[in-house]
Design a protein around this motif. Structure first.
Motif, PDB file in Angstrom:
ATOM      1  N   MET A 164      29.567 110.063  42.518  1.00 42.14           N
ATOM      2  CA  MET A 164      30.463 111.209  42.323  1.00 42.14           C
ATOM      3  C   MET A 164      31.670 111.148  43.255  1.00 42.14           C
ATOM      4  SD  MET A 164      28.070 114.534  41.651  1.00 42.14           S
ATOM      5  CE  MET A 164      27.383 114.492  43.283  1.00 42.14           C
ATOM      6  N   MET A 165      31.416 110.724  44.499  1.00 41.65           N
ATOM      7  CA  MET A 165      32.471 110.762  45.509  1.00 41.65           C
ATOM      8  C   MET A 165      33.278 109.461  45.566  1.00 41.65           C
ATOM      9  SD  MET A 165      31.958 113.790  46.452  1.00 41.65           S
ATOM     10  CE  MET A 165      33.040 113.999  47.841  1.00 41.65           C
ATOM     11  N   GLY A 166      32.956 108.506  44.689  1.00 41.78           N
ATOM     12  CA  GLY A 166      33.752 107.288  44.609  1.00 41.78           C
ATOM     13  C   GLY A 166      33.566 106.317  45.763  1.00 41.78           C
ATOM     14  N   PHE A 167      32.365 106.286  46.331  1.00 44.87           N
ATOM     15  CA  PHE A 167      32.085 105.259  47.351  1.00 44.87           C
ATOM     16  C   PHE A 167      31.874 103.918  46.658  1.00 44.87           C
ATOM     17  CE2 PHE A 167      31.026 108.995  49.805  1.00 44.87           C
ATOM     18  CZ  PHE A 167      31.446 108.657  51.073  1.00 44.87           C
ATOM     19  N   LYS A 168      32.462 102.845  47.232  1.00 45.16           N
ATOM     20  CA  LYS A 168      32.300 101.515  46.630  1.00 45.16           C
ATOM     21  C   LYS A 168      31.559 100.603  47.594  1.00 45.16           C
ATOM     22  CE  LYS A 168      35.156 101.778  42.891  1.00 45.16           C
ATOM     23  NZ  LYS A 168      34.653 103.153  42.692  1.00 45.16           N
ATOM     24  N   GLU A 169      30.866  99.617  47.017  1.00 41.54           N
ATOM     25  CA  GLU A 169      30.199  98.626  47.862  1.00 41.54           C
ATOM     26  C   GLU A 169      31.232  97.819  48.633  1.00 41.54           C
ATOM     27  OE1 GLU A 169      27.268  95.929  46.356  1.00 41.54           O
ATOM     28  OE2 GLU A 169      26.463  97.482  45.023  1.00 41.54           O
ATOM     29  N   GLU A 170      30.889  97.457  49.862  1.00 42.61           N
ATOM     30  CA  GLU A 170      31.779  96.612  50.665  1.00 42.61           C
ATOM     31  C   GLU A 170      31.307  95.163  50.526  1.00 42.61           C
ATOM     32  OE1 GLU A 170      34.432  97.341  52.526  1.00 42.61           O
ATOM     33  OE2 GLU A 170      34.383  99.514  52.189  1.00 42.61           O
ATOM     34  N   PRO A 171      32.253  94.195  50.548  1.00 43.01           N
ATOM     35  CA  PRO A 171      31.820  92.799  50.392  1.00 43.01           C
ATOM     36  C   PRO A 171      31.256  92.227  51.705  1.00 43.01           C
ATOM     37  CG  PRO A 171      34.195  92.918  50.618  1.00 43.01           C
ATOM     38  CD  PRO A 171      33.695  94.330  50.659  1.00 43.01           C
ATOM     39  N   LEU A 172      30.253  91.376  51.579  1.00 40.76           N
ATOM     40  CA  LEU A 172      29.714  90.662  52.740  1.00 40.76           C
ATOM     41  C   LEU A 172      30.636  89.497  53.080  1.00 40.76           C
ATOM     42  CD1 LEU A 172      26.068  90.665  51.511  1.00 40.76           C
ATOM     43  CD2 LEU A 172      26.724  91.515  53.743  1.00 40.76           C
ATOM     44  N   PHE A 173      30.440  88.917  54.255  1.00 42.98           N
ATOM     45  CA  PHE A 173      31.251  87.774  54.655  1.00 42.98           C
ATOM     46  C   PHE A 173      30.992  86.604  53.708  1.00 42.98           C
ATOM     47  CE2 PHE A 173      31.816  83.776  56.888  1.00 42.98           C
ATOM     48  CZ  PHE A 173      33.121  83.916  57.320  1.00 42.98           C
ATOM     49  N   GLU A 174      32.066  85.915  53.334  1.00 44.78           N
ATOM     50  CA  GLU A 174      31.928  84.791  52.419  1.00 44.78           C
ATOM     51  C   GLU A 174      32.738  83.612  52.933  1.00 44.78           C
ATOM     52  OE1 GLU A 174      32.264  84.471  47.709  1.00 44.78           O
ATOM     53  OE2 GLU A 174      32.242  86.535  48.457  1.00 44.78           O
ATOM     54  N   THR A 175      32.175  82.434  52.852  1.00 44.58           N
ATOM     55  CA  THR A 175      32.892  81.227  53.252  1.00 44.58           C
ATOM     56  C   THR A 175      33.414  80.535  52.004  1.00 44.58           C
ATOM     57  OG1 THR A 175      31.428  80.973  55.139  1.00 44.58           O
ATOM     58  CG2 THR A 175      32.656  79.027  54.483  1.00 44.58           C
ATOM     59  N   PRO A 176      34.716  80.166  51.972  1.00 44.91           N
ATOM     60  CA  PRO A 176      35.248  79.478  50.789  1.00 44.91           C
ATOM     61  C   PRO A 176      34.455  78.201  50.509  1.00 44.91           C
ATOM     62  CG  PRO A 176      36.998  79.999  52.359  1.00 44.91           C
ATOM     63  CD  PRO A 176      35.719  80.343  53.011  1.00 44.91           C
ATOM     64  N   ALA A 177      34.335  77.869  49.220  1.00 45.04           N
ATOM     65  CA  ALA A 177      33.454  76.770  48.806  1.00 45.04           C
ATOM     66  C   ALA A 177      33.759  75.474  49.543  1.00 45.04           C
ATOM     67  CB  ALA A 177      33.569  76.559  47.303  1.00 45.04           C
ATOM     68  N   GLU A 178      35.062  75.161  49.723  1.00 43.97           N
ATOM     69  CA  GLU A 178      35.371  73.860  50.316  1.00 43.97           C
ATOM     70  C   GLU A 178      34.981  73.819  51.791  1.00 43.97           C
ATOM     71  OE1 GLU A 178      37.533  76.021  49.240  1.00 43.97           O
ATOM     72  OE2 GLU A 178      39.157  76.322  50.679  1.00 43.97           O
ATOM     73  N   GLN A 179      34.868  74.984  52.420  1.00 42.27           N
ATOM     74  CA  GLN A 179      34.491  75.002  53.830  1.00 42.27           C
ATOM     75  C   GLN A 179      32.984  75.004  54.035  1.00 42.27           C
ATOM     76  OE1 GLN A 179      36.517  78.096  55.948  1.00 42.27           O
ATOM     77  NE2 GLN A 179      38.529  77.334  55.377  1.00 42.27           N
ATOM     78  N   ARG A 180      32.237  75.073  52.909  1.00 44.35           N
ATOM     79  CA  ARG A 180      30.787  75.095  53.043  1.00 44.35           C
ATOM     80  C   ARG A 180      30.233  73.685  53.237  1.00 44.35           C
ATOM     81  NH1 ARG A 180      27.275  77.480  49.882  1.00 44.35           N
ATOM     82  NH2 ARG A 180      26.746  79.321  51.052  1.00 44.35           N
ATOM     83  N   GLU A 181      31.043  72.671  52.867  1.00 41.11           N
ATOM     84  CA  GLU A 181      30.593  71.280  53.019  1.00 41.11           C
ATOM     85  C   GLU A 181      30.541  70.906  54.494  1.00 41.11           C
ATOM     86  OE1 GLU A 181      29.597  69.638  50.406  1.00 41.11           O
ATOM     87  OE2 GLU A 181      30.143  71.386  49.202  1.00 41.11           O
ATOM     88  N   ALA A 182      29.674  69.935  54.804  1.00 41.87           N
ATOM     89  CA  ALA A 182      29.571  69.474  56.189  1.00 41.87           C
ATOM     90  C   ALA A 182      30.802  68.653  56.547  1.00 41.87           C
ATOM     91  CB  ALA A 182      28.320  68.629  56.362  1.00 41.87           C
ATOM     92  N   PRO A 183      31.436  68.921  57.694  1.00 41.05           N
ATOM     93  CA  PRO A 183      32.582  68.110  58.100  1.00 41.05           C
ATOM     94  C   PRO A 183      32.117  66.707  58.498  1.00 41.05           C
ATOM     95  CG  PRO A 183      32.071  69.760  59.766  1.00 41.05           C
ATOM     96  CD  PRO A 183      31.110  69.964  58.652  1.00 41.05           C
ATOM     97  N   GLN A 184      32.981  65.713  58.236  1.00 39.23           N
ATOM     98  CA  GLN A 184      32.631  64.334  58.584  1.00 39.23           C
ATOM     99  C   GLN A 184      33.043  64.045  60.016  1.00 39.23           C
ATOM    100  OE1 GLN A 184      31.045  61.902  56.589  1.00 39.23           O
ATOM    101  NE2 GLN A 184      30.581  63.763  55.451  1.00 39.23           N
ATOM    102  N   VAL A 185      32.094  63.582  60.807  1.00 32.95           N
ATOM    103  CA  VAL A 185      32.425  63.202  62.180  1.00 32.95           C
ATOM    104  C   VAL A 185      32.786  61.724  62.174  1.00 32.95           C
ATOM    105  CG1 VAL A 185      31.542  62.940  64.504  1.00 32.95           C
ATOM    106  CG2 VAL A 185      30.895  64.923  63.138  1.00 32.95           C
ATOM    107  N   GLN A 186      34.020  61.421  62.581  1.00 33.70           N
ATOM    108  CA  GLN A 186      34.429  60.011  62.576  1.00 33.70           C
ATOM    109  C   GLN A 186      35.225  59.686  63.813  1.00 33.70           C
ATOM    110  OE1 GLN A 186      36.217  59.260  58.794  1.00 33.70           O
ATOM    111  NE2 GLN A 186      34.580  57.855  58.228  1.00 33.70           N
ATOM    112  N   PHE A 187      34.866  58.572  64.451  1.00 35.84           N
ATOM    113  CA  PHE A 187      35.612  58.159  65.655  1.00 35.84           C
ATOM    114  C   PHE A 187      36.471  56.946  65.352  1.00 35.84           C
ATOM    115  CE2 PHE A 187      32.511  60.876  67.600  1.00 35.84           C
ATOM    116  CZ  PHE A 187      33.251  61.461  68.617  1.00 35.84           C
TER     117      PHE A 187
END
Lengths: 187, 438
Positions: A164-187
C-alpha cells in the motif's frame, strides 16, 4: 443506548489499535530502509578511503625504493671511480666521495632498520589486503541490511502495508559478470 | 466465585492463544537452527551465522565454586528453611478453628557470575564472541548440599543465617569451561579494533544462543517445546470451559462433544498460525539464500580488486631487488678485492662499512613478498570456496523445504521457486596440471 455507546467505544478502540499497529509496521520498514541507505554510504566511506590512501602509499613506497636504489648506485659509482683513479689528487677526491656515500647508506640502514624497501613493499601488500577486507565487510553489512529490510517487506502482514505504501525491494550487492572470473597471476 | 465463572473460559482461551504463540516461536527457532548451514569461523559473513567450535581465551575466568577455568559462570547459594505455621479456617459447620502446618523451602542467599568475550575456535580459525545479551545454556559444574560442618558452608556462603534456617545450604554453579565444544547462533558484525567480524548481541537478530549442547539437541529441544506448548495450550483452552461447567453445576461428562469442538477449533487456530509462521520463515529463508549469493559476489569482487594489485606490488619489489642485488654483489666483490697487505687500491678502512651494509641487506628479500602473495591467494580462494559452499548448503535446505510435506503447500502462496545450485564448469572439473616450464 448505553449498549450502543459501549459497542461504539470498543469498535473505536479496536480501530485505534489497528491504526497504531499499521503505523508500527510502517515505521519499522522506514527504519530498515534508512539502515540500508546508511550501509550503502558506509561502503562509499571505505571506497573513498581506498581511493585516497592507496595511491599515496604506493608513491611513498616507490619514493623510498628510488632513494634506496639511488644511494646504492652512488656508492658503487664512487667505488669504481676511486679504483680507476691514478693521480693522488683524484684518488683523495674519489675516496672522499666514497666515504660520504657509504656513510649516507649506512646512516639510512641504521636509522631505519625496519624501513628497507622490502619491508615497505610487504606493508603495502598488507594494507592493500586489509583495505579490501574492510570494503568486503562493509559490503556484507550492506547485504545484511538489505536482507533484513527485504525480509521485513515480504513477511505477512507487512507485505500488505508495504504494497500500500509503495515500499520496494532493495538490490543486494552484485559483481559484474566479467569481474567474477579469477584474475590471472603472471610474472 | 460463581460471579467470576463466566470469564474462566475467556481466560483459558487467552492462555491457549499465548501457548500457540510460544509453540510457533519454538517452531520458528527450530526451523532457523535446521535451515542455517554451519559456517566456518574464517567464512563468517555479516549476518545471522551458525558456528561450532570450542571456547578459548588466553586469560580465562576462574569460576567461584568449582574453581574451573571458564569463559562464563553463574553460581548461587540457597539456604533451607522450615517453619510451622498456624492458620485459622472456617470448617463446614461454620466454626472457626486453627490448625498447624509445616512449610519448608529454599531461599537464594547469595548469587553471582561473570562472563568475558572469548574466541570460538574451529579447524580453520577463530572468531571473537561477545556473550552479553545471549541466551546461554551452560554446563552444571558444581552441585553440593552441605551443613555447617563443611568449610564450604561459611567459606563461600554469607555469615548470617536466614529466618527459620535449618542450616543446610545448596551450592550450585553452571559454567562454560575452557575448551568446551559450543554451538553458537547469532548475528555477526564488524569489529571496532581490527578488520574482522565478531559475534555479538543485536536486537534485530532473531536469535543469539550460546549452548554447550549439540545442534541436534538444541533443535530437538525446540521441537519438543513446539509440540508441548501446543498441547498445553489446548488443555488450557478446554480446561476453562470444564471449570466453568463444574462451577455451574453441570456434569462435564455430558458436554464431551462441546469440548471436542473447542479442541478442533484450537487446532484450526494453531494451524492458521502455523501457516503464517511457515510462510514468513520460507520467505526469510529465500532472502537468506539471496544473501548467500551476494556474499559470494562480495568475495569475488574482493579477489578481482585485490589480486592484480598484490601481483603488481610483488613485481615492483622483484624489479627493485634485482637492481639492488646486482649492486650489492658489486659492493661485496669490491670489498673483497682489497685484502690488507695486497698491492692495489687501499680501501682498508671502508671494507668494514661495506660489509656492514651488505649484511644488512640479506639476499632474496623479495621471497617474503612472494610468500605473502601465495598466502593471500590461498586465503582468497578459501574465502570464495567457503562462500560457495555456504550458498549451496542454504540453497539445498531451501529447495528441500519447497518439496517436503507440509511446507510444499505453503510455498506456492509465497510464489517460491527452487534455486539452482552452483556447479563447476566442465573445464574446471579436470585435474589441474602444474607446469613450470614455459
Amino acid at each position: 443506548m448505553t449498549a450502543f455507546l459501549i459497542a461504539l467505544g470498543i469498535l473505536l478502540g479496536l480501530a485505534l489499535l489497528v491504526v497504531l499497529w499499521l503505523v508500527g509496521i510502517y515505521n519499522g520498514l522506514v527504519r530498515l530502509r534508512q539502515a540500508v541507505k546508511n550501509a550503502w554510504a558506509q561502503i562509499d566511506v571505505q571506497l573513498k578511503r581506498r581511493h585516497d590512501l592507496i595511491p599515496n602509499l604506493v608513491n611513498t613506497v616507490k619514493g623510498y625504493a628510488a632513494h634506496e636504489k639511488d644511494t646504492f648506485e652512488r656508492v658503487v659509482n664512487a667505488r669504481a671511480k676511486a679504483t680507476s683513479a691514478t693521480l693522488p689528487a683524484d684518488k683523495i677526491k674519489a675516496e672522499g666521495e666514497l666515504t660520504a656515500a657509504l656513510g649516507k647508506l649506512l646512516m639510512v640502514a641504521e636509522a631505519y632498520p625496519e624501513l628497507k624497501a622490502n619491508t615497505n613493499f610487504l606493508q603495502l601488500q598488507g594494507e592493500l589486503t586489509s583495505t579490501e577486507d574492510r570494503i568486503a565487510l562493509s559490503r556484507q553489512t550492506y547485504n545484511d541490511a538489505v536482507t533484513q529490510y527485504n525480509t521485513d517487506l515480504q513477511v505477512f502482514p507487512n507485505v500488505v502495508v508495504a504494497g500500500m505504501m509503495g515500499f520496494k525491494e532493495e538490490p543486494l550487492f552484485e559483481t559484474p559478470a566479467e569481474q567474477r572470473e579469477a584474475p590471472q597471476v603472471q610474472f | 466465585m460463581s460471579d467470576f465463572a463466566p470469564f474462566i473460559p475467556w481466560i483459558g482461551l487467552l492462555l491457549g492463544a499465548l501457548c500457540i504463540y510460544a509453540s510457533l516461536r519454538s517452531g520458528k527457532r527450530k526451523r532457523l537452527v535446521d535451515d542455517t548451514p554451519t559456517s566456518k569461523t574464517t567464512g563468517v559473513f555479516i549476518g545471522l551465522v551458525e558456528l561450532k567450535g570450542t571456547a578459548e581465551i588466553d586469560q580465562p575466568l576462574v569460576s567461584f565454586l568449582a574453581e574451573c577455568k571458564c569463559v562464563h559462570y553463574a553460581w548461587s547459594v540457597e539456604e533451607h528453611w522450615r517453619r510451622t505455621v498456624t492458620e485459622t479456617y472456617t470448617d463446614k459447620d461454620g466454626r472457626t478453628r486453627t490448625r498447624t502446618r509445616v512449610e519448608s523451602g529454599w531461599t537464594t542467599v547469595a548469587s553471582g557470575g561473570e562472563m568475558i568475550p572469548f574466541y570460538l575456535k574451529d579447524d580453520l580459525g577463530a572468531i571473537l564472541v561477545r556473550p552479553e545479551g545471549a541466551e546461554i545454556e551452560a554446563q552444571k559444574v558444581f552441585a553440593q548440599t552441605c551443613g555447617t560442618g563443611n568449610p564450604l558452608y561459611y567459606g563461600k556462603g554469607p555469615a548470617e543465617a536466614i529466618m527459620n534456617s535449618t542450616y543446610t545450604r545448596r551450592f550450585t554453579e553452571t559454567a562454560i569451561p575452557l575448551h568446551t565444544p559450543l554451538y553458537v547462533m547469532g548475528q555477526s558484525r564488524e569489529r571496532d579494533d581490527v578488520v574482522a567480524p565478531e559475534i555479538a548481541q543485536d536486537n534485530a537478530a532473531p536469535m543469539f544462543l550460546i549452548s554447550t549442547r549439540t545442534e541436534e539437541q538444541v533443535s530437538r529441544g525446540f521441537g519438543w517445546a513446539y509440540w508441548l506448548w501446543g498441547l498445553f495450550g489446548m488443555a488450557l483452552a478446554i480446561a476453562g470451559f470444564v471449570i466453568r461447567d463444574g462451577e455451574a453445576g453441570l456434569d462435564p461428562g455430558t458436554r464431551f462433544l462441546g469440548y471436542v469442538l473447542i479442541g478442533i477449533g484450537f487446532i484450526l487456530a494453531w494451524m492458521l498460525g502455523w501457516a503464517w509462521m511457515v510462510f514468513n520463515s520460507l520467505v526469510g529463508l529465500r532472502q537468506r539464500v539471496r544473501q548467500a549469493w551476494a556474499t559470494l559476489d562480495v568475495q569475488l569482487k574482493r579477489r578481482h580488486d585485490l589480486i592484480p594489485n598484490l601481483v603488481e606490488v610483488v613485481k615492483g619489489l622483484r624489479d627493485h631487488e634485482s637492481t639492488l642485488q646486482t649492486e650489492l654483489a658489486e659492493l661485496r666483490s669490491q670489498a673483497a678485492a682489497t685484502p690488507p697487505g695486497v698491492a692495489g687500491p687501499d680501501f682498508h678502512g671502508l671494507a668494514k662499512m661495506t660489509i656492514g651494509i651488505a649484511e644488512r641487506y640479506p639476499e632474496l628479500t623479495a621471497q617474503d613478498s612472494f610468500l605473502e602473495l601465495q598466502r593471500e591467494l590461498v586465503n582468497t580462494e578459501q574465502r570464495i570456496a567457503l562462500a560457495r559452499g555456504y550458498f549451496n548448503e542454504i540453497a539445498t535446505f531451501y529447495n528441500t523445504r519447497l518439496e517436503i510435506i507440509p511446507d510444499r503447500f505453503i510455498a506456492p502462496i509465497a510464489r517460491l521457486r527452487p534455486q539452482l545450485l552452483l556447479a563447476a564448469t566442465d573445464f574446471e572439473r579436470a585435474p589441474v596440471e602444474v607446469q613450470f616450464a614455459e
